[in-house]
Design a protein around this motif. Structure first.
Motif, short mmCIF file in Angstrom:
data_model
loop_
_atom_site.label_atom_id
_atom_site.label_comp_id
_atom_site.label_asym_id
_atom_site.label_seq_id
_atom_site.Cartn_x
_atom_site.Cartn_y
_atom_site.Cartn_z
N HIS A 143 -5.38 5.33 1.11
CA HIS A 143 -4.72 4.30 0.31
C HIS A 143 -4.56 3.02 1.12
O HIS A 143 -4.68 1.92 0.58
N LEU A 144 -4.28 3.18 2.41
CA LEU A 144 -4.06 1.99 3.25
C LEU A 144 -5.34 1.17 3.42
O LEU A 144 -5.34 -0.06 3.26
N THR A 145 -6.44 1.85 3.73
CA THR A 145 -7.70 1.15 4.03
C THR A 145 -8.13 0.18 2.93
O THR A 145 -8.40 -0.99 3.22
N PRO A 162 0.83 -1.21 0.00
CA PRO A 162 0.00 0.00 0.00
C PRO A 162 0.86 1.25 0.00
O PRO A 162 2.05 1.21 0.29
N SER A 163 0.21 2.35 -0.30
CA SER A 163 0.90 3.63 -0.30
C SER A 163 0.51 4.36 0.99
O SER A 163 -0.22 3.84 1.81
N SER A 164 0.99 5.60 1.15
CA SER A 164 0.72 6.27 2.43
C SER A 164 -0.60 7.03 2.42
O SER A 164 -1.11 7.43 1.39
N GLY A 165 -1.13 7.22 3.63
CA GLY A 165 -2.42 7.89 3.82
C GLY A 165 -3.51 6.85 4.03
O GLY A 165 -3.49 5.79 3.41
N MET A 166 -4.45 7.16 4.91
CA MET A 166 -5.52 6.21 5.22
C MET A 166 -6.37 5.88 4.00
O MET A 166 -6.90 4.78 3.87
N GLU A 209 -2.38 5.75 10.62
CA GLU A 209 -1.89 4.59 9.88
C GLU A 209 -1.18 3.59 10.79
O GLU A 209 -1.42 2.39 10.69
N SER A 210 -0.31 4.10 11.68
CA SER A 210 0.43 3.13 12.51
C SER A 210 -0.51 2.41 13.48
O SER A 210 -0.36 1.21 13.70
N GLN A 211 -1.51 3.13 14.01
CA GLN A 211 -2.45 2.46 14.92
C GLN A 211 -3.30 1.43 14.17
O GLN A 211 -3.55 0.34 14.67
N THR A 212 -3.73 1.80 12.98
CA THR A 212 -4.55 0.87 12.19
C THR A 212 -3.75 -0.39 11.86
O THR A 212 -4.26 -1.50 11.95
N LEU A 213 -2.48 -0.20 11.49
CA LEU A 213 -1.66 -1.36 11.14
C LEU A 213 -1.49 -2.30 12.33
O LEU A 213 -1.58 -3.52 12.18
N SER A 214 -1.26 -1.74 13.51
CA SER A 214 -1.04 -2.67 14.62
C SER A 214 -2.33 -3.41 14.99
O SER A 214 -2.32 -4.60 15.30
N CYS A 215 -3.46 -2.73 14.86
CA CYS A 215 -4.77 -3.38 15.07
C CYS A 215 -4.98 -4.48 14.03
O CYS A 215 -5.44 -5.59 14.34
N LEU A 234 1.80 -8.42 3.64
CA LEU A 234 1.62 -6.98 3.45
C LEU A 234 2.96 -6.30 3.72
O LEU A 234 3.55 -6.47 4.78
N ILE A 235 3.44 -5.56 2.73
CA ILE A 235 4.71 -4.85 2.90
C ILE A 235 4.39 -3.42 3.32
O ILE A 235 3.68 -2.69 2.61
N THR A 236 4.89 -3.03 4.48
CA THR A 236 4.51 -1.72 5.02
C THR A 236 5.74 -0.82 5.10
O THR A 236 6.82 -1.26 5.49
N ALA A 237 5.55 0.45 4.74
CA ALA A 237 6.66 1.41 4.79
C ALA A 237 6.65 2.12 6.15
O ALA A 237 5.60 2.59 6.60
N HIS A 238 7.83 2.19 6.76
CA HIS A 238 7.95 2.83 8.08
C HIS A 238 9.09 3.84 8.06
O HIS A 238 10.09 3.59 7.39
N PRO A 239 8.97 4.94 8.81
CA PRO A 239 7.82 5.32 9.63
C PRO A 239 6.64 5.76 8.76
O PRO A 239 6.85 6.26 7.65
N THR A 240 5.42 5.56 9.26
CA THR A 240 4.23 6.00 8.54
C THR A 240 4.09 7.52 8.68
O THR A 240 4.70 8.11 9.57
#
Ligand code: BUP
Length: 448
Positions: free
Chosen positions: A18-20, A12-16, A48-54, A37-43
């Motif tokens: 795009h992520l959602t 995914p790209s950045s921003g909710m 975005e970071s809270q959604t990913l950990s959930c 899922l390949i995630t770019a960090h830091p978000t």
């Protein structure tokens, strides 16, 4: 076991916004294939970071693989576009990640804003690649063909996109018409071109909603050599999205509440916030209003009273809720008390309103949102206040806002149309539906 034979990675790209859709797509695939899922960090944002950990704790069967970005500074541009650029500058880190995944990948799905970054990497690895376009099929037509459109200054008020009726020039995202270089424009040009090299283009839409652009894309009317475009939406909401108690809403009559929110990356001016406050009060409708004055995340340091005024807060006590926190929008839209949605027309918001059958009052703010507003008003999902222009272009007065709110909330014909759209949206992704069929075909290809 067939489930082990296909392995699909998503970037995914950045921003909710795009992520959602990526998270929803990932969930819809787990019963068929293995998913990473390949995630770019830091978000960019906390959201975005809270959604990913959930997300990862809800779906332990989905593997996370992290791309650690080399960040850089470009302070004058939108932080989300800077992040796309940061991902581009870190793309040399991707091949080792992709090669290390086990079992070997069958395909990679990436966001359209990363197409020019990711597609060359997948081609070097001989890995089939797909682009998920997270906006409308109408917008994809402009996105894909923009690099072929030559315009000279002093032309008419119409803009010609191949395969479409000429569009009013005011609908085109302003950075695309500007002489000035911007990341928005450069990235759109590059990504549009790169998408021609994809093995397939997937769109979070459905045939009955955007039949014409989908047909002309695949009939070669937009560009002669396009990969197959498949509509696979609207993506169903998933359970990782944080459920919140909606006590106040539970006590309101059916269809009596209007929900106002302008997405995760739109800042509204103070002057406009004041007018919107007045519009909501004057409309005499109940409301939930997500106030946002900052592009990324929310204002934590300013109290709501200061933003919307103490007088408003007192008057609003019996009428509505004003929030400056992340809310579960999908959960709000699904509530029977919610009967209208004042929206910036971000594509996820539009598809969520279609999914839940909530009529929209469209107030596009920037980017693809006028194109999306056109789509929803044409499909009968709501009305578009076209003469309000782009967000920030003018200050729309409270009186006018209140009239439009009532137009949406009191329109029974609109409400009936929207119920039909909701049925069509759900039928598209149910067994036998067009979007469901599209996904099944892809899975077959990946398994072979
Ligand atoms: Br704000 C907000 N809660 O408080 P869009 C947004 N959302 O669940 P955007 C919440 O974020 P782009 C909040 O339901 C939607 O899924 C909302 O996406 C959710 O607009 C998503 O509607 C927002 O596409 O993104 O954020 O402007 O610019 O990429 O369209």
């Amino acid at each position: 076991d067939q489930n082990c034979t296909a392995h699909v990675a998503l970037i995914p790209s950045s921003g909710m916004g795009h992520l959602t859709p990526f998270l929803r797509l990932a969930v819809s695939l787990i019963s068929h294939v293995r998913v990473t899922l390949i995630t770019a960090h830091p978000t960019v944002s906390l959201a975005e970071s809270q959604t990913l950990s959930c997300f990862f704790s809800t779906y332990p069967q989905i593997t996370e693989s992290q791309l650690l970005l080399n960040t850089f500074d470009a302070p004058s541009e939108d932080p989300f576009y800077i992040q796309y650029e940061a991902i581009r500058r870190s793309s040399h880190l991707l091949s080792p990640i992709l090669c290390s995944l086990c079992p070997p990948l069958s395909a990679l799905i990436t966001d359209m804003s990363l197409a020019s970054t990711i597609i060359p990497v997948t081609q070097a690895l001989n890995l089939p690649n797909y682009v998920l376009f997270t906006s409308s099929a109408h917008m994809s037509t402009l996105f894909l063909s923009f690099h072929t459109i030559a315009r000279s200054s002093g032309e008419s008020d119409l803009f010609t996109v191949p395969g479409m009726q000429p569009l009013p020039i005011s609908w085109i995202p302003p950075p695309l018409l500007s002489e000035k270089d911007s990341l928005f424009r450069t990235q759109l040009l590059e990504n549009g071109k790169a998408m021609l090299q994809a093995d397939g283009i997937l769109i979070n839409t459905f045939e009955r909603f955007e039949q014409e652009p989908l047909a002309s894309l695949n009939a070669g009317e937009v560009l002669t050599r396009l990969p197959l475009v498949t509509s696979i939406g609207p993506f169903a909401p998933c359970s990782f999205e944080r459920i919140q108690p909606l006590t106040w809403l539970d006590g309101q009559p059916m269809n009596s509440v209007v929900f106002a929110s302008f997405g995760s990356r739109t800042a509204i001016s103070r002057e406009q916030i004041k007018e919107l406050a007045e519009g909501l009060l004057r409309s005499e409708c109940r409301f939930i209003w997500v106030v946002k004055e900052k592009k990324v995340d929310r204002e934590d340091d300013k109290v709501l009273d200061e933003l919307v005024g103490e007088e408003f807060m007192t008057k609003a006590i019996d009428k509505g809720l004003v929030v400056n926190q992340w809310v579960n929008q999908e959960q709000i839209l699904s509530h029977p008390a919610v009967g209208g949605f004042i929206s910036h027309c971000g594509w996820n918001s539009v598809t969520e309103a279609a999914w839940h059958g909530v009529p929209i009052l469209g107030w596009p703010q920037h980017g693809d949102q006028k194109m999306n507003a056109y789509v929803l008003s044409r499909a009968g999902l709501g009305i578009w206040a076209e003469n309000w222009g782009w967000g920030g272009e003018m200050v729309v007065k409270g009186m006018e806002i209140s009239e439009k709110i009532r137009e949406v909330m009191e329109n029974n014909q609109l409400r009936a149309q929207v119920v039909k759209i909701r049925e069509n949206a759900r039928a598209a992704v149910a067994e036998g539906g067009s979007s469901h069929g599209g996904v099944i075909e892809l899975i077959q290809i990946w398994k072979n």
